[in-house]
Scaffold this active site. Structure first.
Site, short mmCIF file in Angstrom:
data_model
loop_
_atom_site.label_atom_id
_atom_site.label_comp_id
_atom_site.label_asym_id
_atom_site.label_seq_id
_atom_site.Cartn_x
_atom_site.Cartn_y
_atom_site.Cartn_z
N HIS A 159 -77.02 -83.67 15.20
CA HIS A 159 -77.68 -83.56 13.89
C HIS A 159 -79.17 -83.90 13.94
CE1 HIS A 159 -73.54 -83.94 11.68
NE2 HIS A 159 -73.69 -82.79 12.32
N ASN A 170 -68.91 -76.42 3.30
CA ASN A 170 -69.29 -77.31 4.41
C ASN A 170 -68.96 -76.70 5.77
OD1 ASN A 170 -66.59 -77.53 4.07
ND2 ASN A 170 -66.58 -79.70 3.59
N HIS A 188 -67.88 -76.05 16.68
CA HIS A 188 -66.71 -75.59 15.92
C HIS A 188 -65.73 -74.85 16.81
CE1 HIS A 188 -67.95 -75.95 11.43
NE2 HIS A 188 -68.44 -76.95 12.13
N ARG A 228 -74.01 -75.61 16.57
CA ARG A 228 -72.88 -75.93 15.69
C ARG A 228 -71.71 -74.96 15.89
NH1 ARG A 228 -72.11 -75.47 9.49
NH2 ARG A 228 -70.44 -76.98 9.14
#
Ligand code: HEM
Ligand SMILES: *[C@@H]1O[C@H](CO)[C@@H](O)[C@H](O)[C@H]1NC(C)=O
Ligand SMILES: *[C@@H]1O[C@H](CO)[C@@H](O)[C@H](O)[C@H]1NC(C)=O
Ligand SMILES: *[C@@H]1O[C@H](CO)[C@@H](O)[C@H](O)[C@H]1NC(C)=O
Ligand SMILES: *[C@@H]1O[C@H](CO)[C@@H](O)[C@H](O)[C@H]1NC(C)=O
Ligand SMILES: *[C@@H]1O[C@H](CO)[C@@H](O)[C@H](O)[C@H]1NC(C)=O
Ligand SMILES: *[C@@H]1O[C@H](CO)[C@@H](O)[C@H](O)[C@H]1NC(C)=O
Ligand SMILES: *[C@@H]1O[C@H](CO)[C@@H](O)[C@H](O)[C@H]1NC(C)=O
Length: 350
Positions: A202, A101, A73, A69
């Site tokens: 995910h 979040n 980002h 993740r």
């Protein structure tokens, strides 16, 4: 725990029967990046990273999700330039005010700087934090049971951290529908197939209540499976409960295609996940990935290698950070590696 990891590694090596390298290498390589960038200057780079991450994940496989993740980002907000790693970045290592979040795992930042230290000790300060993050993300996928593939290297580290406005503008919210995702990722060059494949990230990791309780309170999302919703309400009794749950309930720590099976059973955690199955433009892609993991892996490798090259800095742009959390010119202690151009910039900005 240790034995389940060796099982995973065994699983991964048997999957090597099908090679995914060709899907990476079919991708166009950004100017200034190369498949063999450090092959002569730091031949042990990839083995240093993989060996250390095997140890880290043996202790806590959850860190693989944290690293994947972090790379996402980094790449989505002003390009894969390590900007997310900088202190002061909207979701950076010391950021206390980021929306919940955006909560990136604190440990992931430490793992990257530890890898940086090991690599620089062996090869000198020639490998960027952005490249180390791209490799760590690749190894997180592979060591969790996913495909192995090469990533083009040669990224340079950016000088500017990511502001909160740029961060929020470039990362879609979990409440997004498929239209919003296709638009938002479309502006970065991703196709509908890429969007569905990347969302398969995910298949590992966790989410906080605040990222999905909008689907439970005040009204329950009618699309969501009823038993799944009841269980989520136990985990998050209130909209702002401080708790987490797995993103992929079938195999939360294994990089596989079960995430798509979840979606077909209306057990996707975020609206952005579940709507990929509800929307007629992406439904058949979800179904094909759920039916055949090889098809998912092929398309994931294509999409993630594309993601890993978004707006990269190369050549003489940026710098090679001596500390992944701080730009070189920000610290006088690091002056030996500060080059003239950066010193000038230091004077003009402080
Ligand atoms: C498509 C739009 C996307 C949205 C809306 C989205 C949203 C989110 C949210 C809200 C969380 C949970 C944050 C929290 O509550 O703590 C999360 C976690 C995660 N995301 Fe995404 N994401 C997207 C794309 C991606 C992509 C492209 C990847 C990687 C290929 C990815 C990998 C992950 C991983 C591995 C986690 C778990 C992190 C952990 O366990 O620490 N996501 N994402
Ligand atoms: C460069 O190194 C990588 C990783 O060790 C290897 O897979 C690749 O074949 C090498 N490329 C060349 C051109 O030697
Ligand atoms: C995060 O939540 C905030 C509200 O707290 C919202 O404005 C923002 O769009 C969300 N962003 C992401 C990336 O989920
Ligand atoms: C998707 O979300 C956008 C923004 O919230 C909204 O304007 C649009 O009507 C939604 N589209 C569909 C098909 O639900
Ligand atoms: C957090 O979730 C667990 C289940 O995963 C549940 O047993 C626990 O009660 C929840 N904690 C809070 C504070 O809601
Ligand atoms: C939420 O819970 C975690 C431990 O599960 C704790 O470290 C953190 O401080 C809590 N946050 C808040 C806002 O209570
Ligand atoms: C899954 O897809 C791959 C790649 O297209 C194909 O070679 C394989 O035969 C498929 N497997 C099944 C069981 O259909
Ligand atoms: C790296 O930079 C961060 C942010 O400035 C700082 O807190 C940390 O102490 C530095 N680490 C080292 C080893 O110098």
């Amino acid at each position: 725990m240790a034995s389940s990891i060796s099982l995973l590694l065994l699983l991964s090596s048997s999957l090597l029967l099908h090679s995914y390298f060709q899907y990476a290498e079919a991708q166009q390589v950004a100017d200034g990046l190369s498949w063999s960038f450090y092959n002569s200057s730091c031949p042990n780079l990839e083995s240093i990273v993989r060996k250390q991450l095997k140890k880290v994940f043996k202790n806590d496989i959850g860190q693989a999700a944290g690293l994947l993740r972090l790379h996402f980002h980094d790449c989505f907000v002003q390009g894969c330039d390590g900007s997310v790693l900088l202190d002061g970045s909207a979701s950076g290592p010391s950021e206390q005010t980021a929306p919940p979040n955006l909560s990136l795992r604190a440990e992931a930042f430490k793992i990257i700087d530890d890898l940086r230290r090991r690599v620089h000790k062996k090869c000198g300060g020639i490998v960027s934090c952005a490249d180390i993050l791209a490799l760590a993300s690749r190894d997180s996928i592979f060591l969790s049971g996913g495909p192995d593939y090469n990533v083009p290297l040669g990224r340079r580290d950016g000088l500017d951290f990511a502001t909160i406005a740029a961060t929020l503008a470039n990362l879609p919210a979990p409440s997004s529908n498929t239209t919003t995702l296709l638009e938002s990722l479309g502006t970065k060059g991703f196709t509908a197939t890429d969007v569905v494949a990347l969302s398969g990230g995910h298949t590992i990791g966790i989410g906080h209540c605040s990222s999905f309780t909008g689907r439970l309170y005040p009204n329950q999302d009618p699309v969501m499976d009823k038993t799944f919703a009841r269980n989520l309400k136990t985990i998050c009794p209130a909209p702002n409960s401080n708790n987490t749950t797995q993103l992929d309930l079938r195999s939360p720590n294994i990089f596989d295609n079960k995430y798509y099976v979840d979606l077909m059973n209306r057990q996707g955690l975020f609206t952005s996940d579940q709507d990929l199955y509800q929307d007629s433009r992406t439904r058949a892609i979800v179904t094909s990935f759920a039916a055949n993991q090889t098809i998912f892996f092929e398309n994931f490798v294509t999409a993630v290698v594309k993601m890993s090259q978004l707006n990269v800095l190369t050549g003489a742009q940026g710098e090679i950070r001596a500390n992944c959390s701080a730009r070189n010119s920000g610290s006088l202690l690091l002056s030996p590696v500060v080059v003239a151009g950066e010193e000038k910039e230091l004077r003009s900005t402080v």
